[in-house]
Design an enzyme around this catalytic site. Structure first.
Site, PDB file in Angstrom:
ATOM      1  CD  GLU A  71      -2.616   2.726  -3.620  1.00 50.25           C
ATOM      2  OE1 GLU A  71      -3.119   3.864  -3.488  1.00 50.25           O
ATOM      3  OE2 GLU A  71      -3.038   1.728  -3.015  1.00 50.25           O
ATOM      4  CG  HIS A  72      -0.025   6.251  -0.521  1.00 47.08           C
ATOM      5  ND1 HIS A  72      -0.592   7.350   0.064  1.00 47.08           N
ATOM      6  CD2 HIS A  72      -0.942   5.253  -0.394  1.00 47.08           C
ATOM      7  CE1 HIS A  72      -1.788   7.045   0.530  1.00 47.08           C
ATOM      8  NE2 HIS A  72      -2.023   5.766   0.274  1.00 47.08           N
ATOM      9  CD  GLU A  86      -5.299   5.486   2.866  1.00 46.11           C
ATOM     10  OE1 GLU A  86      -5.877   4.554   2.281  1.00 46.11           O
ATOM     11  OE2 GLU A  86      -4.317   6.109   2.379  1.00 46.11           O
ATOM     12  CG  HIS A  92      -1.777   1.167   1.381  1.00 43.92           C
ATOM     13  ND1 HIS A  92      -2.016   1.748   2.603  1.00 43.92           N
ATOM     14  CD2 HIS A  92      -2.451   1.922   0.477  1.00 43.92           C
ATOM     15  CE1 HIS A  92      -2.807   2.795   2.448  1.00 43.92           C
ATOM     16  NE2 HIS A  92      -3.081   2.929   1.176  1.00 43.92           N
TER      17      HIS A  92
END
Length: 851
Positions: free
Chosen positions: A61-62, A139, A58
């Site tokens: 991905e950022h 997040e 994840h």
């Protein structure tokens, strides 16, 4: 053409090929489309990352959005797509990561070049990693309050200890040690292993021909690094389950019953057949048809809503979840619901006419595909590639075999997990990552109960000879416009859209009217959604507003059934309208839904009116509506339902803004601060609007960079041009886990002050280029049936003349830097008013309460 017949073009499938470097490419041509879309899937996700670093996939991905070898951050995909009015996003799942965007058709090549470059040549600078880790942590904090995330985490605790679904996967400050050399080695190694041609699949959708799309893929993607495809490790077994009965405490939301099913199909059925079977069964499980599972449980007052979703899917494994909302929090109630599900499954297995259901499913799939835009089609066909390639509509022999196997496994007691959520406080549950308050409970059996089930009825919108619409005595002003010429014929033989409102007399409780409407159209809304028609209802001021999008020949049938329900609701709906559900969505999304409250304050609960009083109010209602893409026959059929007025739809004079600062406390019970600041235009003329649209365009990227990346306020940060009720203006939106609403507002004010210097430094050429881009985006919006209808309806609500769009284009071409600075100053001085909606009280006495 009977409604059930589908144009053959709607079943068109993409052309699939493989480049020499191993990249799989699918191309779908949509002649005439104004937009194009890209979807890239990396065959690696959270379950493929090193166990020592939860969230690494994840996090990567950022990171790929933060600059690449060929494009700096301000020239990269995010900035490029935002600048041309498109949309872009990414998503990390258990076994894959998706990147997708939609852009103007003529920008497809530029977008693809940026996307491929950022995936394969990201900078991964450590200082940028440190900043982005704070965004990921914000997040994580927001998702820690999300009911869906907590439910998924809880169900993971029921799986065997070795299954990765039970592990923490989102990542946070503690699990991403950017400073450690070992972490950097793992991060770069993960990228090298998976972000290469053989591990990727690419879908391109646009108006270009298949060969043009393939040529673009070859030019841009043929240089991708290539190595052998990495075989993802098989998951640990889903059985035996560690626990099958759990209770979890949630801070917000109504009580629910969650039924999970751990399914493992034989290898011969685990590919596209399983995907088809899951979609097929979900369709009938959630059907609103009388005598179905949901309708029967709702009638028995055991639940109000049902959703079905796949939580995990890889190879031969699936974790399927049925979520029943608004239930009694007791263990006994959960047992009754679980027993009813099993009884329905047994009934469906034994009694279903599979040949008829498969044919209906094929038609439903066709209508769904017809309604999808380029981006949705790209994502749809990406899933098809993952299943081994696009499949024809309906169920293949493999899919039908998978349906029977799934039904058998769904009825095996050893595969089910029962989770009850509610407000009852329970002890903390030991788990990494997201904190749970949960306990295991002993299983409870439900008493024997006889259910009267019926098989799902046919969708009434697919009837060859639908019943004529009811004759209504209400006055109506209806306007019809042709679909823009650029709408591709292949996308529907007419995609259409409709906006309308039922205007009521002052004093009627709009909140009650909305509840009645939602109760009476729920079944119709589900039937429409089944075929890809989007039907939305909302309450604004003194009216119920509605919007529809989808194939125009279906919209006629929806409206013929909808108007009587809105204007002559059933006695049952009037007597039994349910109160609104408790919100459990992100605070920023709750605020966005309530944004109209900045003009007039919240809708208060008033004294309940009698059925006779409500009916009297309905008789006085009048209708306004605007449709795009409807045939003359469809227009006439709808007009015959009303006492139509000879004058066309009339717009009132533009509403003038109120100067001053107004603060509305939304009184949300949540752990994070969220704030919306809406700044209306100081005047309604085209020159003012042109300057404000340019300001929003120029603010957007800088606002995101400053508040999200530099200040790390949170991951929900947005700025853009919007219309709220009759007012147009610029909206700033921020949700933060650590900054207060007062601090968020302070950062926005400082941002606006800094923009004065930036705007003053712009050349006239830069202003002209930005204005040209805004003009292009406005023209593009007018080329889509849905966007054109929205544009024209918003003009009507704002009280603007039909000549306004043309005047706006001329004003954009004439806008200067001096105009921008002048309007920026007016915005900063709140000359059109500042309207704040936040989940806290006003910080000082400068702020008034909306009246």
């Amino acid at each position: 053409m009977p409604a059930a017949e589908l144009p053959q073009d709607n079943a068109a499938q993409p052309d699939c090929r493989t480049l020499a470097n191993g990249l799989r490419v699918a191309m779908l041509s949509l002649p005439g489309a104004g937009k194009a879309a890209i979807s890239v899937r990396v065959a690696a996700g959270s379950h493929d990352e090193p166990e020592a670093y939860p969230g690494l996939a994840h996090f990567l991905e950022h990171l790929v959005f933060l600059g690449s070898a060929g494009f700096a951050v301000d020239q990269g995909l995010m900035a490029f797509v935002q600048g041309c009015g498109g949309q872009v996003n990414a998503s990390t799942q258990a076994r894959h990561t998706d990147y997708f965007c939609e852009v103007p058709a003529d920008r497809l090549g530029e977008a693809l070049a940026r996307l491929i470059d950022m995936l394969t040549k990201p900078l991964l600078a450590e200082d940028a990693q440190l900043r982005e880790r704070e965004v990921v942590h914000a997040e994580f904090l927001a998702r820690a309050q999300d009911a869906d995330m907590l439910v998924a985490t809880a169900l993971g605790q029921a799986l065997p200890a070795g299954h990765r679904f039970a592990a923490f996967q989102a990542g946070n400050r503690q699990t991403l040690p950017v400073e450690d050399a070992a972490f950097q080695q793992a991060l770069h190694g993960f990228h090298r292993r998976f972000y290469q041609a053989a591990q990727l699949s690419l879908v391109l959708v646009g108006p270009q021909s298949v060969e043009e799309l393939f040529g673009l893929a070859q030019r841009v993607a043929s240089a991708l690094p290539s190595q052998a495809r990495y075989t993802q490790a098989l998951a640990a077994p889903l059985l035996p389950l560690r626990r099958q009965q759990l209770r979890m405490s949630l801070q917000a939301g109504e009580p629910s019953v969650q039924l999970g099913f751990a399914l493992e199909l034989p290898g011969r059925l685990a590919g596209a057949g399983l995907d088809q079977a899951l979609d097929f069964l979900q369709l009938w499980i959630v059907s609103e048809s009388a005598g179905g599972l949901l309708a029967t449980l709702r009638e028995a007052e055991l639940c109000r809503g049902l959703q079905v979703r796949v939580l995990y899917r890889f190879a031969d494994q699936t974790l399927l979840l049925m979520s029943f909302s608004h239930v009694d929090e007791s263990v006994q109630s959960a047992a009754v619901i679980a027993a009813a599900v099993q009884d329905w499954l047994a009934f469906f297995t034994a009694r279903a006419d599979y040949a008829a259901l498969v044919e209906r499913y094929r038609a439903i799939q066709g209508w769904r595909l017809q309604s999808l835009g380029p981006l949705a089609l790209a994502r749809y066909w990406q899933d098809g590639l993952a299943g081994g390639g696009p499949s024809p509509l309906g169920l293949t022999d493999q899919g039908q075999a998978a349906v029977h196997e799934l039904l058998a496994q769904l009825q095996e007691p050893r595969r089910s997990i029962r989770l009850v959520t509610g407000c009852t406080e329970v002890a903390s549950w030991p788990t990494a990552g997201f904190a749970l308050r949960m306990v295991a409970e002993a299983a409870v059996s439900a008493p024997q109960r006889d259910w009267t089930w019926q098989l799902p009825a046919g969708n009434p919108l697919l009837n060859d000879d639908p019943a004529p619409g009811a004759m209504l005595g209400h006055r109506a002003q209806l306007q019809w416009l042709p679909a823009p010429a650029a709408v591709p014929a292949q996308q529907g033989g007419g995609l259409g859209a409709f906006h309308g409102r039922c205007c009521f007399a002052d004093g009627l409780p709009l909140i009650d009217l909305l509840r009645v409407a939602q109760a009476d159209v729920r079944k119709l809304q589900a039937d429409a959604a089944q075929l890809g028609v989007r039907l939305q209802l909302s309450g604004q001021g003194d009216s119920l507003e509605l919007s529809l999008q989808g194939p125009a020949n279906l919209l006629v049938g929806v409206l013929r059934l909808l108007w009587p329900r809105l204007l002559e609701p059933s006695l049952q709906a009037l007597q039994q309208a349910e109160p609104g559900a408790a919100a459990d969505d992100m605070p920023i999304r709750q605020l966005l839904r309530r944004l109209p409250e900045v003009f007039g304050g919240p809708v208060e609960e008033g004294p309940a009116l009698s059925v006779s009083q409500l009916r009297a109010g309905y008789r006085q209602a009048r209708v306004e509506g605007l449709g795009v893409g409807f045939s003359p026959a469809g227009q006439a059929a709808l007009e015959r339902m009303f006492v139509t007025l000879p004058i066309p739809l009339q717009s009132h004079a533009p509403a003038m803004p109120w100067a001053g600062r107004y603060w509305q406390d939304a009184a949300l019970d949540c752990g994070e601060s969220a704030l919306l600041l809406f700044c209306p235009l100081v005047a309604a003329d085209a020159a003012t609007e042109a300057a404000w649209r340019l300001l929003a365009h120029l603010y957007q990227g800088a606002f995101f960079q400053r508040l999200r990346s530099d200040l790390q306020l949170g991951y929900a940060v947005f700025c853009g041009y919007r219309q709220v009720r009759a007012q147009r203006g610029i909206l700033f939106a921020v949700q933060s886990p650590h900054a207060s609403a007062k601090e968020i507002l302070g950062h926005i004010e400082v941002f606006l002050q800094v923009q004065s210097q930036r705007l003053a430094s712009l050349s006239e050429a830069a202003v002209a280029a930005a204005a040209a881009e805004q003009g292009r985006q406005l023209r593009e919006q007018a080329s889509s049936a849905a966007d054109f209808a929205e544009q024209q309806w918003q003009l009507h609500l704002a009280g603007l003349p039909e000549s306004h769009p043309a005047a706006l284009h001329r004003a954009l071409a004439q806008c200067t830097r001096h105009d921008l600075l002048q309007q920026h100053h007016a915005l900063g001085q709140a000359q059109g008013g500042w309207r704040v909606l936040a989940n806290s009280r006003a910080p000082d006495k400068r702020w008034m309460t909306p009246s």
